[in-house]
Design an enzyme around this catalytic site. Structure first.
Site, PDB file in Angstrom:
ATOM      1  N   ASN A 135      37.289  38.459  33.944  1.00 11.38           N
ATOM      2  CA  ASN A 135      37.176  37.089  34.453  1.00 11.38           C
ATOM      3  C   ASN A 135      35.907  36.434  33.918  1.00 11.38           C
ATOM      4  O   ASN A 135      35.143  37.052  33.188  1.00 11.38           O
ATOM      5  CB  ASN A 135      37.208  37.093  35.984  1.00 11.38           C
ATOM      6  CG  ASN A 135      36.078  37.900  36.562  1.00 11.38           C
ATOM      7  OD1 ASN A 135      34.906  37.587  36.378  1.00 11.38           O
ATOM      8  ND2 ASN A 135      36.422  38.985  37.238  1.00 11.38           N
ATOM      9  N   ASP A 186      38.648  47.412  47.540  1.00  9.40           N
ATOM     10  CA  ASP A 186      37.713  46.329  47.848  1.00  9.40           C
ATOM     11  C   ASP A 186      36.376  46.963  48.252  1.00  9.40           C
ATOM     12  O   ASP A 186      36.251  47.555  49.326  1.00  9.40           O
ATOM     13  CB  ASP A 186      38.268  45.459  48.980  1.00  9.40           C
ATOM     14  CG  ASP A 186      37.466  44.195  49.150  1.00  9.40           C
ATOM     15  OD1 ASP A 186      36.221  44.273  49.159  1.00  9.40           O
ATOM     16  OD2 ASP A 186      38.078  43.119  49.251  1.00  9.40           O
ATOM     17  N   ILE A 187      35.402  46.862  47.352  1.00 10.59           N
ATOM     18  CA  ILE A 187      34.122  47.566  47.554  1.00 10.59           C
ATOM     19  C   ILE A 187      33.408  47.027  48.791  1.00 10.59           C
ATOM     20  O   ILE A 187      32.919  47.785  49.636  1.00 10.59           O
ATOM     21  CB  ILE A 187      33.223  47.423  46.299  1.00 10.59           C
ATOM     22  CG1 ILE A 187      33.999  47.842  45.048  1.00 10.59           C
ATOM     23  CG2 ILE A 187      31.951  48.248  46.440  1.00 10.59           C
ATOM     24  CD1 ILE A 187      33.306  47.518  43.741  1.00 10.59           C
ATOM     25  N   ASP A 191      40.713  42.233  40.904  1.00  7.41           N
ATOM     26  CA  ASP A 191      41.533  42.649  42.045  1.00  7.41           C
ATOM     27  C   ASP A 191      42.530  43.752  41.663  1.00  7.41           C
ATOM     28  O   ASP A 191      42.945  44.533  42.499  1.00  7.41           O
ATOM     29  CB  ASP A 191      42.293  41.433  42.609  1.00  7.41           C
ATOM     30  CG  ASP A 191      41.359  40.506  43.363  1.00  7.41           C
ATOM     31  OD1 ASP A 191      40.411  41.024  43.985  1.00  7.41           O
ATOM     32  OD2 ASP A 191      41.539  39.277  43.314  1.00  7.41           O
TER      33      ASP A 191
HETATM   34  N1  CTP Z   1      34.955  42.213  46.355  1.00  8.76           N
HETATM   35  C1  CTP Z   1      34.685  43.547  46.204  1.00  8.76           C
HETATM   36  N2  CTP Z   1      35.620  44.385  45.679  1.00  8.76           N
HETATM   37  C2  CTP Z   1      36.832  43.921  45.295  1.00  8.76           C
HETATM   38  C3  CTP Z   1      37.114  42.533  45.430  1.00  8.76           C
HETATM   39  C4  CTP Z   1      36.161  41.706  45.962  1.00  8.76           C
HETATM   40  O1  CTP Z   1      33.586  44.001  46.545  1.00  8.76           O
HETATM   41  N3  CTP Z   1      37.702  44.765  44.775  1.00  8.76           N
HETATM   42  C5  CTP Z   1      33.954  41.325  46.964  1.00  8.76           C
HETATM   43  C6  CTP Z   1      33.321  40.326  46.023  1.00  8.76           C
HETATM   44  O2  CTP Z   1      32.190  40.875  45.389  1.00  8.76           O
HETATM   45  C7  CTP Z   1      32.970  39.198  46.964  1.00  8.76           C
HETATM   46  C8  CTP Z   1      34.067  39.252  48.004  1.00  8.76           C
HETATM   47  O3  CTP Z   1      34.617  40.559  47.929  1.00  8.76           O
HETATM   48  O4  CTP Z   1      31.768  39.430  47.632  1.00  8.76           O
HETATM   49  C9  CTP Z   1      35.158  38.226  47.851  1.00  8.76           C
HETATM   50  O5  CTP Z   1      35.664  38.249  46.567  1.00  8.76           O
HETATM   51  P1  CTP Z   1      36.757  37.176  46.105  1.00  8.76           P
HETATM   52  O6  CTP Z   1      37.102  37.436  44.680  1.00  8.76           O
HETATM   53  O7  CTP Z   1      36.328  35.799  46.500  1.00  8.76           O
HETATM   54  O8  CTP Z   1      37.940  37.501  47.023  1.00  8.76           O
HETATM   55  P2  CTP Z   1      39.035  38.602  47.019  1.00  8.76           P
HETATM   56  O9  CTP Z   1      38.755  39.531  48.120  1.00  8.76           O
HETATM   57  O10 CTP Z   1      39.163  39.214  45.661  1.00  8.76           O
HETATM   58  O11 CTP Z   1      40.305  37.777  47.417  1.00  8.76           O
HETATM   59  P3  CTP Z   1      41.096  36.623  46.622  1.00  8.76           P
HETATM   60  O12 CTP Z   1      40.930  36.936  45.146  1.00  8.76           O
HETATM   61  O13 CTP Z   1      42.476  36.775  47.115  1.00  8.76           O
HETATM   62  O14 CTP Z   1      40.456  35.328  47.028  1.00  8.76           O
END
Ligand code: CTP
Length: 399
Positions: free
Chosen positions: A211, A305-306, A279
Site C-alpha cells: 500500500n 491483526d497485530i 489485511d
Molecule cells: N492493524 C494491525 N494489524 C493488522 C491490521 C491493522 O496492527 N493486521 C492496525 C493498524 O496499524 C492501525 C489499526 O490497526 O493502527 C487500524 O488499521 P486500518 O487499516 O485503519 O484498519 P483495519 O483494521 O485494517 O480495517 P479496515 O481496513 O477494514 O478499515
C-alpha cells in the site's frame, strides 16, 4: 535542581546585548553542578570576552571553526557529541536564520548542524526583528525540526523600545533546562514500541501486495518519543526514510514479520500502531514466478491483526495502546468501531481520501478518539508537529 548535576551543556552565545546575561546562565548552571563548554560567535566577542566566559565556566571557550588548536583537542563533531544538550542564548535573528536555512559558516552553526542532541534556543532581539515575518517563518521551521524555543519575554529593550524580544531571564532558562532533564529522566524508564510503514505480502519471489504508506507519521512519533527520553523500538515496513540514531529499528517486510517483531519486543509502556499492515496475505505463495494465466490460482487469507492481538493480550498489554484508523468515509463511526473492537485506549483517525494530507504528504490532519468518549479534532499540521503533540499527550497520560 538535581537534574542539572553533572549534565554536559554546550552553551552557544551569539552577538547581542543580552550576551552579558549568559554569564549569569553559566553561573547558575555551575551552581547546579553542570559542566559547561561554550562557543562564542564572532559577534558575541564584541559584547563579552572569551576570558570572562572561561573564568566563569572553568572550561575552554571555543570560537573558531577549524582552528588547529581546537580541532586537535575537540573537533566540531566531537563537541556536538560531547553535550547532553545545546543551549543557544542569546540567539540572534541572524543565527536563527542561518540554522533554519542550513547556512553553516562558523563553529556555532556547524556544531548545531552536526548535533544529534536536543537544541534549545533563547532568542533575543528588537521587537520589530522578532515580529518580522522572516524571523517567524524561520522559527516555525526550527520548531518543526524539533528545536525548542525558550521565551522571549515582553519588556523594555536595551535599545529603548518596548515589546516582545527580550531574552528570558537566566533563572527561567536554567529552570526550563532542569525541567526538561527531569522529564527525560522520568521518561527514560519508559519503553515505547511503534509500528510504521506498509507491509509487503508476497505473491511469488518478485511480486507483492502493498500500500501507499510512507511511514512518515510513525517515524516522527518514534523520533519524538526518543527525544523525550523513551527507550524506543520502531518496527518498520519497507520505507524510504532515514533511520533515527538511538532508536532500536527493526526492519520487516511482511505482516507476519511485523507481528513476530512486535511480540518479541513486548512488554512496553506504550505501543503506537501506525503501520498500514496488509489485511491479507497469499495463502499459497508461489516459489516460482506466477504466470499471468494462472492468476486465478491465488488464494488470500487474513493477516493477524497485530494491534488487536496486543491490546487484548492478558499478560503483555501495554499501559497505553494507540491505534490508527485510515479512513476514506464515515471517519468517526469507523474509528469508534475500531476503538471498541480493537480495545484501544486511543484511535488517531486520518482521512486518506484527501491528497494534501495523509500517506505521502508531510502534513496530516487527524482526530483523536479516546476511550472515555471524548474526541479532539486537530487542525492540519506538519507530521513532525503532530507527532510532538501526540507524544505530549502520551507523556501526560503515562505520568
Ligand atoms: N492493524 C494491525 N494489524 C493488522 C491490521 C491493522 O496492527 N493486521 C492496525 C493498524 O496499524 C492501525 C489499526 O490497526 O493502527 C487500524 O488499521 P486500518 O487499516 O485503519 O484498519 P483495519 O483494521 O485494517 O480495517 P479496515 O481496513 O477494514 O478499515
Amino acid at each position: 535542581m538535581k537534574n542539572l548535576n553533572k549534565k554536559k551543556i554546550l552553551l552557544i552565545i551569539c552577538g547581542g546585548i543580552a550576551a552579558y546575561k549568559s554569564l549569569e546562565i553559566i553561573r547558575l548552571l555551575k551552581k547546579n553542578g553542570s559542566i559547561i563548554k561554550t562557543i562564542l560567535t564572532n559577534n558575541a566577542k564584541n559584547f563579552i570576552t572569551p576570558l570572562s566566559v572561561a573564568s566563569l565556566s572553568n572550561e575552554k571557550v571555543y570560537t573558531n571553526l577549524f582552528s588547529s588548536d581546537n580541532e586537535s583537542e575537540m573537533d566540531h563533531i566531537s563537541l556536538s557529541r560531547w553535550a547532553d544538550l545545546i543551549l543557544i542564548a542569546p540567539a540572534t535573528a541572524n543565527t536563527i536564520s542561518k540554522i533554519s536555512y542550513g547556512l553553516i559558516d562558523d563553529l556555532a552553526s556547524t556544531v548545531v548542524f552536526a548535533s544529534n542532541k536536543k537544541v534549545f534556543i533563547a532568542p533575543a532581539m528588537n521587537v520589530r526583528m522578532w515580529e518580522h515575518k522572516s524571523n517567524k517563518e524561520n522559527l516555525k521551521k526550527l520548531i518543526n525540526f524539533g528545536y525548542e524555543i525558550i521565551g522571549p519575554e515582553t519588556g523594555e529593550m536595551a535599545c529603548g523600545e518596548y515589546g516582545e524580544g527580550k531574552m528570558s531571564e537566566p533563572k527561567f532558562i536554567v529552570n526550563y533546562l532542569g525541567k526538561y532533564l527531569k522529564k527525560l529522566e522520568k521518561n527514560n524508564k519508559l519503553k515505547a514500541l511503534i509500528t510504521a510503514g506498509p507491509t509487503q505480502e508476497y505473491i511469488d519471489p518478485v511480486r507483492f501486495i502493498s500500500n501507499k504508506s510512507s511511514g512518515k507519521q510513525g517515524y516522527e512519533i518514534a523520533r519524538s518519543l526518543f527525544e523525550n527520553g523513551f527507550d524506543t523500538t520502531l518496527i518498520s515496513g519497507p520505507v524510504n526514510l532515514d533511520t533515527i540514531k538511538g532508536i532500536n529499528l527493526i526492519k520487516v517486510r511482511t505482516a507476519d514479520e511485523m507481528l513476530e517483531a512486535t511480540l518479541n519486543n513486548l512488554p512496553v509502556d506504550v505501543a503506537v500502531f501506525s503501520a498500514a499492515v496488509g489485511d491479507f496475505k497469499v495463502k499459497n505463495k508461489k516459489k516460482e514466478k506466477l504466470k499471468k494465466n494462472n492468476i486465478s490460482e491465488l488464494l488470500l487469507e487474513k493477516n493477524t491483526d497485530i494491534l488487536n492481538l496486543v491490546s487484548n493480550h492478558n499478560l503483555l498489554r501495554p499501559k497505553l495502546v494507540v491505534g490508527f484508523a485510515a479512513e476514506t468515509h464515515s471517519i468517526k463511526n469507523n474509528s469508534l468501531k475500531k476503538l471498541t473492537e480493537k480495545n484501544c485506549d486511543w484511535i488517531i483517525a486520518n482521512d486518506i481520501s484527501r491528497n494534501d494530507i495523509g500517506f505521502e504528504s508531510d502534513f496530516n490532519k487527524v482526530s483523536i478518539f479516546y476511550k472515555n468518549n471524548s474526541e479532539e479534532n486537530l487542525p492540519k499540521m506538519k507530521k513532525s508537529t503532530l507527532a510532538n503533540k501526540i507524544v505530549n499527550r502520551i507523556i501526560s497520560k503515562l505520568n
